[in-house]
Motif scaffolding. Structure first.
Motif, PDB file in Angstrom:
ATOM      1  N   UNK A 242       6.010   0.632  14.638  1.00 40.21           N
ATOM      2  CA  UNK A 242       6.877   1.723  14.078  1.00 40.21           C
ATOM      3  C   UNK A 242       6.585   1.830  12.584  1.00 40.21           C
ATOM      4  N   UNK A 243       5.629   1.402  12.051  1.00 37.10           N
ATOM      5  CA  UNK A 243       5.234   1.505  10.512  1.00 37.10           C
ATOM      6  C   UNK A 243       4.539   2.885  10.349  1.00 37.10           C
ATOM      7  N   UNK A 244       3.658   2.885   9.174  1.00 34.18           N
ATOM      8  CA  UNK A 244       2.855   3.949   8.773  1.00 34.18           C
ATOM      9  C   UNK A 244       1.442   3.400   8.404  1.00 34.18           C
ATOM     10  N   UNK A 245       0.389   4.039   8.783  1.00 36.64           N
ATOM     11  CA  UNK A 245      -0.771   3.604   8.395  1.00 36.64           C
ATOM     12  C   UNK A 245      -1.640   4.913   7.670  1.00 36.64           C
ATOM     13  N   UNK A 246      -2.152   4.594   6.490  1.00 36.21           N
ATOM     14  CA  UNK A 246      -3.046   5.723   5.900  1.00 36.21           C
ATOM     15  C   UNK A 246      -4.212   5.413   6.061  1.00 36.21           C
ATOM     16  N   UNK A 267       2.967   2.435  17.938  1.00 37.15           N
ATOM     17  CA  UNK A 267       3.779   3.321  17.653  1.00 37.15           C
ATOM     18  C   UNK A 267       4.077   3.678  16.248  1.00 37.15           C
ATOM     19  N   UNK A 268       2.792   3.570  15.546  1.00 38.34           N
ATOM     20  CA  UNK A 268       2.924   3.908  14.225  1.00 38.34           C
ATOM     21  C   UNK A 268       2.518   5.263  13.810  1.00 38.34           C
ATOM     22  N   UNK A 269       2.984   5.992  12.767  1.00 36.98           N
ATOM     23  CA  UNK A 269       2.528   7.126  12.053  1.00 36.98           C
ATOM     24  C   UNK A 269       1.272   7.043  11.447  1.00 36.98           C
ATOM     25  N   UNK A 285       0.573   7.525   0.674  1.00 30.10           N
ATOM     26  CA  UNK A 285       1.103   6.116   0.938  1.00 30.10           C
ATOM     27  C   UNK A 285       2.559   6.347   0.304  1.00 30.10           C
ATOM     28  N   UNK A 286       2.848   6.937  -0.792  1.00 28.12           N
ATOM     29  CA  UNK A 286       4.176   6.965  -1.348  1.00 28.12           C
ATOM     30  C   UNK A 286       5.179   7.951  -0.397  1.00 28.12           C
ATOM     31  N   UNK A 287       4.491   9.074   0.196  1.00 26.66           N
ATOM     32  CA  UNK A 287       5.254  10.040   0.937  1.00 26.66           C
ATOM     33  C   UNK A 287       5.565   9.566   2.234  1.00 26.66           C
ATOM     34  N   UNK A 288       4.702   8.887   2.786  1.00 28.79           N
ATOM     35  CA  UNK A 288       5.106   8.357   4.040  1.00 28.79           C
ATOM     36  C   UNK A 288       5.185   6.859   4.282  1.00 28.79           C
ATOM     37  N   UNK A 289       5.555   6.206   3.182  1.00 26.66           N
ATOM     38  CA  UNK A 289       5.867   4.923   3.067  1.00 26.66           C
ATOM     39  C   UNK A 289       4.848   4.042   3.849  1.00 26.66           C
ATOM     40  N   UNK A 290       3.620   4.195   3.677  1.00 27.26           N
ATOM     41  CA  UNK A 290       2.703   3.466   4.434  1.00 27.26           C
ATOM     42  C   UNK A 290       2.583   1.957   4.156  1.00 27.26           C
ATOM     43  N   UNK A 315       4.437   5.045  -5.876  1.00 28.36           N
ATOM     44  CA  UNK A 315       5.049   4.089  -5.531  1.00 28.36           C
ATOM     45  C   UNK A 315       4.268   3.690  -4.350  1.00 28.36           C
ATOM     46  N   UNK A 316       3.537   2.512  -4.603  1.00 21.54           N
ATOM     47  CA  UNK A 316       2.975   1.968  -3.700  1.00 21.54           C
ATOM     48  C   UNK A 316       3.374   0.473  -3.084  1.00 21.54           C
ATOM     49  N   UNK A 317       4.744   0.317  -3.433  1.00 20.09           N
ATOM     50  CA  UNK A 317       5.229  -0.798  -3.308  1.00 20.09           C
ATOM     51  C   UNK A 317       5.283  -1.053  -1.736  1.00 20.09           C
ATOM     52  N   UNK A 318       5.201  -0.110  -1.044  1.00 18.10           N
ATOM     53  CA  UNK A 318       5.616  -0.529   0.643  1.00 18.10           C
ATOM     54  C   UNK A 318       4.238  -0.838   1.082  1.00 18.10           C
ATOM     55  N   UNK A 319       2.871  -0.867   0.358  1.00 16.31           N
ATOM     56  CA  UNK A 319       1.648  -1.546   1.062  1.00 16.31           C
ATOM     57  C   UNK A 319       1.512  -3.035   1.101  1.00 16.31           C
TER      58      UNK A 319
END
Length: 541
Positions: A242-246, A267-269, A285-290, A315-319
């Motif tokens: 359920x996370x997101x991958x760039x 099930x990741x975006x 990365x910032x927009x989709x909180x990848x 904001x790349x803190x989600x990486x």
């Protein structure tokens, strides 16, 4: 006749399977305690293959979740499933099915993904063609693989002009409403029933191509479909449900397609762009909180080169993961990325043929910058000398051989790579350090002998890029009447640098043995690379 496995071998297999299941459960791949959902996932994957099966699973569990984002916007898992159903039905009506060969030459966008899904639902073999190949290479590959259906982006039309006797479809067009003789995928999908087609008798499989740097690219089939093989990645790369991958790496490459399939299965975006742009990657990365950023090393270099001011705007803190593969990651680049993004480097070593060999985690990288890490569950790596004897001592260079459940079983033209003790040659040489971490010293055909000394160019390259005035560097061997061979360095200077050849040689002499100092230094504006950032050494001389 195949020898039956021993008790020891059977015990090892059971233990490996148990560990694989535990790894997949930890990632959320197996929805405990819903064992029925886990079994259903296994059935769907076996029916349709890993990609189409993954989307069918996600569409069942979370139909309205976003599965894919490209320049045209988002698509839910349900939309991906339904639109690929329609495409599969349209092709089935045109005679495409089990045993058909579907080739695709596309950049990363929904048309490519829908083609992959539809081929899986029909049991057709899918051939992923490299967007960096030249016209003769594409023509030769299409003929050898007996391509029947060709899907491509409009921009590549001229490259495909010599391919004859195939049905053509456009996946991406640049000019809306223009008169065309070729049907688009959108037209097929719009006019066809989108209910699920009958499952094929068996999945068609996937064919990846080698880089083709020394001639016509070879086809490496990927027939394996067991979900347990996902553990080879998840064991050392903490992707989660359920996370997101760039996705920066192209999907036609083993790096991109492996992480794309795995992300969808979780099930990741997945965020795609047709062309890689370093600042656009940060924006995505910032927009989709990848949480994961999938790149080849040259892409990471381009992001770093944006500088702290530009990088700091996002904001790349989600990486949590920067996943790298496809070519060697220089220690300096990995270290600089760690300073910017934190301990997130996951450096995979593998190849089109062997698939996964080792993965370096952030902890491995911190211990030994430049390492490619350790084998994950289900993989084995061993070193052998030229006589085929096993090397077990640390810091002794040998030929790298790999055992992996995802390894290929021979090229489509019938050839194979060398094998020893059931392990497949990677074509590289490397060594283990005292902690069991693997380092790749170069290709086994790139070693040069200069004045009786063995030299691997990658060691000199890695040193050169540590120089503050050197942006990129490549080193090769050239003929020498006195020493047999000598080193020649090709250097791309940093902007504003006035570095000269003597300074380059002096820097190497200060840090390495005298016989590793390049006698020739040539400055270039850029190094020749292919579409995945792999250095084209045959273009240097």
């Amino acid at each position: 006749m195949r020898t039956p496995p021993t008790v020891t071998e059977l015990t090892a297999r059971v233990a490996e399977t148990a560990r694989s299941v535990e790894v997949m459960w930890r990632a959320g791949f197996i929805p405990f305690p819903r064992v029925d959902e886990g079994l259903r996932s296994l059935v769907l994957t076996r029916k349709y293959g890993p990609l189409a099966g993954a989307v069918r699973i996600a569409a069942r569990r979370n139909p309205m979740d976003i599965g894919l984002v490209d320049e045209l916007g988002p698509l839910t898992f349900s939309q991906l499933d339904q639109q690929s159903n329609a495409l599969a039905r349209a092709w089935s009506e045109r005679g495409v099915g089990l045993g058909s060969s579907v080739a695709v030459l596309c950049r990363d966008h929904r048309g490519l993904v829908l083609t992959m899904l539809a081929a899986g639902k029909l049991g057709a073999a899918l051939l992923l063609m490299n967007t960096g190949f030249a016209r003769p290479q594409l023509t030769d590959v299409a003929k050898r693989e007996k391509v029947q259906v060709l899907v491509y982006d409009e921009e590549f039309t001229d490259l495909l002009g010599d391919i004859e006797g195939v049905d053509r479809y456009l996946a991406w067009t640049e000019t809306a409403g223009a008169d065309r003789d070729v049907t688009t995928l959108d037209e097929l999908i719009a006019g066809t029933d989108d209910s699920a087609p009958p499952a094929p008798e068996k999945p068609g499989g996937l064919i990846l191509l080698t880089s083709g740097t020394t001639g016509t690219p070879k086809g490496a089939p990927r027939p394996k479909i067991s979900p347990l093989h996902s553990a080879q990645f998840l064991d050392r790369i903490p992707l989660r449900v359920g996370e997101a991958t760039y996705m920066g790496a192209p999907l036609f490459h083993g790096t991109g397609i492996s992480q794309f399939i795995l992300s969808l299965a979780l099930g990741c975006t997945v965020v795609l762009r047709r062309r890689f742009d370093p600042e656009e990657a940060l924006r995505g990365v910032e927009k989709y909180k990848c949480t994961a950023l999938v790149l080849v090393p040259t892409m990471l270099q381009r992001i770093i080169d944006l500088g702290p001011e530009v990088i700091g705007r996002y904001d790349t803190s989600s990486i949590r993961i920067i996943f790298l593969a496809g070519s060697a990651l220089p220690p300096d680049v990995g270290n600089r990325a760690t300073e910017i993004f934190g301990p997130v480097i996951h450096n995979l070593y593998g190849s089109t043929e062997v698939a996964v060999a080792t993965v370096a985690t952030p902890e491995d990288w911190a211990m030994a910058p430049g390492t490619v890490g350790r084998p994950p569950v289900g993989c084995r790596v061993a070193l052998y000398d030229e006589q085929g004897n096993r090397i077990t001592e640390p810091n002794v260079t040998g030929r790298v051989f790999v055992g992996s459940g995802l390894a290929f079983e021979g090229y489509t033209d019938g050839r194979h790579k060398e094998m020893i003790d059931g392990l497949l040659s990677s074509g590289d040489v490397g060594h283990f350090d005292e902690n069991g971490l693997l380092f790749i010293d170069g290709r086994d055909d790139e070693m040069i002998v200069s004045g009786g000394e063995n030299v691997y160019p990658i060691e000199v390259e890695n040193l050169l890029v540590e120089h503050p005035e050197i942006h990129e560097a490549a080193v090769i061997g050239v003929p020498d009447q006195e020493f047999g061979q000598r080193l020649k360095a090709f250097v791309v200077k940093a902007p504003g640098s006035e570095l000269d050849a003597d300074a380059v040689r002096a820097f190497v002499k200060q840090n390495l043995a005298r016989y590793k100092v390049p006698r020739d230094v040539e400055f270039l504006d850029e190094l020749p690379r292919n579409a995945t950032g792999k250095l084209l050494r045959n273009k240097l001389g």
